[in-house]
Design a protein around this motif. Structure first.
Motif, PDB file in Angstrom:
ATOM      1  N   VAL A 145       0.836  -1.193   0.000  1.00  0.00           N
ATOM      2  CA  VAL A 145       0.000   0.000   0.000  1.00  0.00           C
ATOM      3  C   VAL A 145       0.884   1.262   0.000  1.00  0.00           C
ATOM      4  N   GLY A 146       0.400   2.322  -0.655  1.00  0.00           N
ATOM      5  CA  GLY A 146       1.210   3.532  -0.828  1.00  0.00           C
ATOM      6  C   GLY A 146       1.560   4.236   0.472  1.00  0.00           C
ATOM      7  N   ARG A 147       0.547   4.460   1.320  1.00  0.00           N
ATOM      8  CA  ARG A 147       0.769   5.166   2.596  1.00  0.00           C
ATOM      9  C   ARG A 147      -0.068   4.493   3.668  1.00  0.00           C
ATOM     10  N   ILE A 148       0.477   4.410   4.869  1.00  0.00           N
ATOM     11  CA  ILE A 148      -0.319   4.006   6.027  1.00  0.00           C
ATOM     12  C   ILE A 148      -0.441   5.243   6.907  1.00  0.00           C
ATOM     13  N   VAL A 149      -1.654   5.582   7.280  1.00  0.00           N
ATOM     14  CA  VAL A 149      -1.866   6.781   8.097  1.00  0.00           C
ATOM     15  C   VAL A 149      -1.909   6.345   9.565  1.00  0.00           C
ATOM     16  N   ILE A 150      -0.857   6.678  10.282  1.00  0.00           N
ATOM     17  CA  ILE A 150      -0.725   6.265  11.685  1.00  0.00           C
ATOM     18  C   ILE A 150      -1.672   7.090  12.550  1.00  0.00           C
ATOM     19  N   ASP A 151      -2.348   6.381  13.460  1.00  0.00           N
ATOM     20  CA  ASP A 151      -3.387   7.036  14.257  1.00  0.00           C
ATOM     21  C   ASP A 151      -3.123   6.950  15.754  1.00  0.00           C
ATOM     22  N   GLY A 167      12.670  -3.739   5.540  1.00  0.00           N
ATOM     23  CA  GLY A 167      11.407  -3.155   5.082  1.00  0.00           C
ATOM     24  C   GLY A 167      11.428  -1.636   5.051  1.00  0.00           C
ATOM     25  N   HIS A 168      10.485  -1.086   4.298  1.00  0.00           N
ATOM     26  CA  HIS A 168      10.362   0.365   4.196  1.00  0.00           C
ATOM     27  C   HIS A 168       8.899   0.695   3.924  1.00  0.00           C
ATOM     28  N   GLN A 169       8.364   1.669   4.625  1.00  0.00           N
ATOM     29  CA  GLN A 169       6.964   2.029   4.402  1.00  0.00           C
ATOM     30  C   GLN A 169       6.775   3.532   4.545  1.00  0.00           C
ATOM     31  N   LYS A 170       6.091   4.114   3.562  1.00  0.00           N
ATOM     32  CA  LYS A 170       5.708   5.526   3.680  1.00  0.00           C
ATOM     33  C   LYS A 170       4.518   5.637   4.620  1.00  0.00           C
ATOM     34  N   VAL A 171       4.574   6.578   5.527  1.00  0.00           N
ATOM     35  CA  VAL A 171       3.469   6.766   6.474  1.00  0.00           C
ATOM     36  C   VAL A 171       3.128   8.254   6.576  1.00  0.00           C
ATOM     37  N   MET A 172       1.907   8.492   7.062  1.00  0.00           N
ATOM     38  CA  MET A 172       1.497   9.851   7.424  1.00  0.00           C
ATOM     39  C   MET A 172       1.031   9.773   8.873  1.00  0.00           C
ATOM     40  N   LEU A 173       0.851  10.929   9.493  1.00  0.00           N
ATOM     41  CA  LEU A 173       0.346  10.929  10.866  1.00  0.00           C
ATOM     42  C   LEU A 173      -0.973  11.684  10.900  1.00  0.00           C
ATOM     43  N   ARG A 174      -1.986  11.042  11.506  1.00  0.00           N
ATOM     44  CA  ARG A 174      -3.286  11.711  11.622  1.00  0.00           C
ATOM     45  C   ARG A 174      -3.294  12.616  12.853  1.00  0.00           C
ATOM     46  N   GLY A 222       4.049  13.028   5.510  1.00  0.00           N
ATOM     47  CA  GLY A 222       3.236  14.212   5.771  1.00  0.00           C
ATOM     48  C   GLY A 222       2.254  14.030   6.905  1.00  0.00           C
ATOM     49  N   LEU A 223       1.449  15.070   7.099  1.00  0.00           N
ATOM     50  CA  LEU A 223       0.426  15.071   8.136  1.00  0.00           C
ATOM     51  C   LEU A 223      -0.941  14.883   7.478  1.00  0.00           C
ATOM     52  N   HIS A 224      -1.864  14.314   8.249  1.00  0.00           N
ATOM     53  CA  HIS A 224      -3.222  14.080   7.762  1.00  0.00           C
ATOM     54  C   HIS A 224      -4.214  14.604   8.787  1.00  0.00           C
ATOM     55  N   CYS A 225      -5.335  15.123   8.310  1.00  0.00           N
ATOM     56  CA  CYS A 225      -6.453  15.358   9.213  1.00  0.00           C
ATOM     57  C   CYS A 225      -7.758  15.127   8.447  1.00  0.00           C
ATOM     58  N   HIS A 226      -8.772  14.732   9.165  1.00  0.00           N
ATOM     59  CA  HIS A 226     -10.119  14.602   8.572  1.00  0.00           C
ATOM     60  C   HIS A 226     -11.067  15.216   9.591  1.00  0.00           C
ATOM     61  N   LEU A 227     -11.650  16.333   9.229  1.00  0.00           N
ATOM     62  CA  LEU A 227     -12.401  17.132  10.207  1.00  0.00           C
ATOM     63  C   LEU A 227     -13.749  16.535  10.556  1.00  0.00           C
ATOM     64  N   GLY A 228     -14.331  15.849   9.594  1.00  0.00           N
ATOM     65  CA  GLY A 228     -15.680  15.332   9.800  1.00  0.00           C
ATOM     66  C   GLY A 228     -16.333  15.143   8.450  1.00  0.00           C
ATOM     67  N   SER A 229     -17.627  14.898   8.469  1.00  0.00           N
ATOM     68  CA  SER A 229     -18.319  14.560   7.230  1.00  0.00           C
ATOM     69  C   SER A 229     -19.527  15.462   7.034  1.00  0.00           C
ATOM     70  N   VAL A 257      13.367  18.396   9.312  1.00  0.00           N
ATOM     71  CA  VAL A 257      12.676  17.600   8.284  1.00  0.00           C
ATOM     72  C   VAL A 257      11.552  18.431   7.658  1.00  0.00           C
ATOM     73  N   VAL A 258      11.547  18.509   6.327  1.00  0.00           N
ATOM     74  CA  VAL A 258      10.474  19.215   5.625  1.00  0.00           C
ATOM     75  C   VAL A 258       9.539  18.165   5.031  1.00  0.00           C
ATOM     76  N   LEU A 259       8.304  18.136   5.510  1.00  0.00           N
ATOM     77  CA  LEU A 259       7.361  17.100   5.044  1.00  0.00           C
ATOM     78  C   LEU A 259       6.775  17.493   3.686  1.00  0.00           C
ATOM     79  N   PRO A 260       6.802  16.567   2.723  1.00  0.00           N
ATOM     80  CA  PRO A 260       6.380  16.935   1.362  1.00  0.00           C
ATOM     81  C   PRO A 260       4.871  16.816   1.081  1.00  0.00           C
ATOM     82  N   GLU A 261       4.081  16.267   2.024  1.00  0.00           N
ATOM     83  CA  GLU A 261       2.654  16.050   1.729  1.00  0.00           C
ATOM     84  C   GLU A 261       1.763  16.551   2.862  1.00  0.00           C
ATOM     85  N   LEU A 262       0.562  16.982   2.475  1.00  0.00           N
ATOM     86  CA  LEU A 262      -0.434  17.397   3.459  1.00  0.00           C
ATOM     87  C   LEU A 262      -1.789  16.869   2.996  1.00  0.00           C
ATOM     88  N   ASP A 263      -2.416  16.044   3.846  1.00  0.00           N
ATOM     89  CA  ASP A 263      -3.691  15.416   3.486  1.00  0.00           C
ATOM     90  C   ASP A 263      -4.795  16.016   4.350  1.00  0.00           C
TER      91      ASP A 263
END
Ligand code: LLP
Length: 452
Positions: A145-151, A167-174, A222-229, A257-263
């Motif tokens: 899988v491309g990214r695992i979003v750590i929670d 092993g190597h895995q790209k992750v984001m942080l929620r 990168g960092l991730h957030c999901h505000l709601g629906s 460290v400069v994070l390249p993604e923002l979700d």
């Protein structure tokens, strides 16, 4: 996708006309002078006859159109759009989303396996979940899988251990940015007092970042957030974006460290009834781009790649649920029309008090409208699909009713309550219908019950 007996183009009997009160229906919805409603040129009554009721109909052009609107609003040179599979997933839809160039957001080994076995490239998939099981993580690593979003913090060590020495895995942080938004308390996820993510305010997010960066096998992208629906305004997204960019700057200062993604997750609101507000993806994208450029410039950061994860806004308005009326009565001063589905295929009115706009679709009625409650068939007084809606006074058993905006979070949350099998899904396009998911039969239900 399996072709069915409905693959032949269906010529409309008379020229159908677009009707204004179809504002929340797919753009291909039309009505014949006799009152039959067509989707993509296919009479819904014919689909009901061929597949039985309840039946869910998905308008392929509407889904593609919505994917294209997102791709145009968030172009690939600076952004990625991931369709949130939890809204609805089947193999046909996986193919469609892939063809339209979107990525996928999944939150279980089940969604992930279905997508990958249907041919979706795993590197374009993000895995979410506040409580990922060992099976979820194993499937993610096995399938690449491309990214695992750590929670949660425990996930960091577990993931690193599961990866093994090479092993190597790209992750984001929620992260929870402390922004409350969403159509109902049960789907608001941007504040600190709920189960998702780690708080930006109390330092738990920063602490988790340090722990991830300590793991050589994990690459924090990168960092991730999901505000709601069901959020209908841009403002909460802009506030969250600024707070997350602030955290990115602190991460740069503390760790170099400069994070390249923002979700920024999903949650884009849609209209369920004519006149309801909706979030315009194009306006959202414009606002986000401007805010991102401004806050990154202020923080001295390069502009990260922007990710969004709409689910409802891609498939919700493309789906129509078709029911047959089974019973009609007036009791206690209330007019009830009971149909052959209900909370087993659509738990949303019972869960969130969501209001829909059902209509008669098999014939034209000249009877006056009466305030009606559309009830489901299940054994609960709360099993109501729509309260206080105007329907013709002569609605009778055998009539067909349709509920528009039924494409998201109906079938993905459906159950077999009362051992009523889950409905089939039929896709329509250019005058033809194709079965995507067959009805769940009593045989299906019996097969997993192994008995004493
Ligand atoms: N990303 C994440 C991490 C999510 O948790 C969700 C939805 C989405 C994206 C997509 O949100 P959307 O764009 O579809 O609003 N059952 C509820 C909705 C629950 C949403 C859960 N997470 C309903 O029927 O309204």
């Amino acid at each position: 996708m399996t072709a069915t007996d409905l693959t032949a183009p269906v010529p409309p009997t008379r020229t159908p006309v677009p009707v204004p009160e179809f504002s929340v229906w797919p753009a291909t919805a039309t009505e014949e002078p006799g009152g039959r409603v067509l989707l993509a040129g296919v009479p819904l009554a014919d689909i009901a006859d061929a597949h039985g009721t309840p039946v869910y109909v998905l308008d392929e052009a509407e889904i593609r159109d919505r994917c294209r609107t997102y791709r145009a609003a968030f172009p690939a040179d600076g952004a990625d759009v991931h369709y949130a599979a939890k809204a609805f997933l089947c193999r046909g839809l996986v193919r469609l989303v892939d063809e339209e160039g979107l990525g996928l957001d999944v939150c279980s080994a089940g969604e992930l396996e279905l997508a990958v076995t249907a041919g979706f490239p795993p590197e374009r998939i993000l895995l979410h979940g506040n409580a990922k099981s060992p099976a979820d993580l194993a499937a993610a690593l096995r399938l690449g899988v491309g990214r695992i979003v750590i929670d949660s913090p425990a996930e960091i060590a577990r993931l690193a251990a599961a990866l093994g020495p090479r092993g190597h895995q790209k992750v984001m942080l929620r992260v929870t940015p402390g922004v409350g938004a969403g159509g109902h308390a049960k789907v608001r996820t941007g504040t600190d007092d709920q189960k998702f993510g780690l708080s930006l305010r109390d330092g738990h997010a920063q602490h988790a970042v340090a722990r991830i960066l300590d793991q050589p096998r994990l690459e924090l992208t990168g960092l991730h957030c999901h505000l709601g629906s069901q959020i209908t305004e841009t403002k909460p997204y802009l506030t969250a974006l600024r707070r997350l960019v602030g955290l990115m700057a602190r991460i740069r200062d503390a760790h170099g460290v400069v994070l390249p993604e923002l979700d920024l997750g999903g949650g884009h609101g849609i209209a369920y009834r004519p006149g309801d507000p909706a979030l315009d993806p194009t306006a959202l994208a414009r606002g986000l781009r401007a805010a991102l450029a401004e806050s990154c410039a202020a923080a001295g950061l390069p502009v990260p790649r922007l990710l969004v994860e709409p689910g409802r806004a891609v498939v919700g308005p493309a789906g129509v649920a078709v029911y047959r009326v089974l019973a009609v009565k007036t009791t206690g001063g209330r007019a009830f029309v009971a149909v052959d589905g209900g909370m087993s295929d659509n738990p949303r009115p019972a869960l969130y008090g969501v209001r829909y706009a059902p209509r008669l679709i098999g014939r034209r009625s000249t009877a006056p409208a009466v305030r009606t409650t559309v009830a489901g068939r299940h054994c609960e007084a709360g099993d109501l699909l729509a309260e206080d809606v105007d329907l013709p006074a002569d609605v009778r058993p055998g009539d067909l009713l349709a509920v528009p905006v039924a494409g998201a979070y109906h079938l993905s949350m459906a159950s077999s309550y009362n051992l009523v099998g889950r409905p089939p899904v039929v896709a329509v396009r250019d005058g033809a219908a194709r079965l995507l998911v067959r009805r769940e039969t009593l045989e299906d239900l019996r097969a997993r019950d192994v008995g004493l």
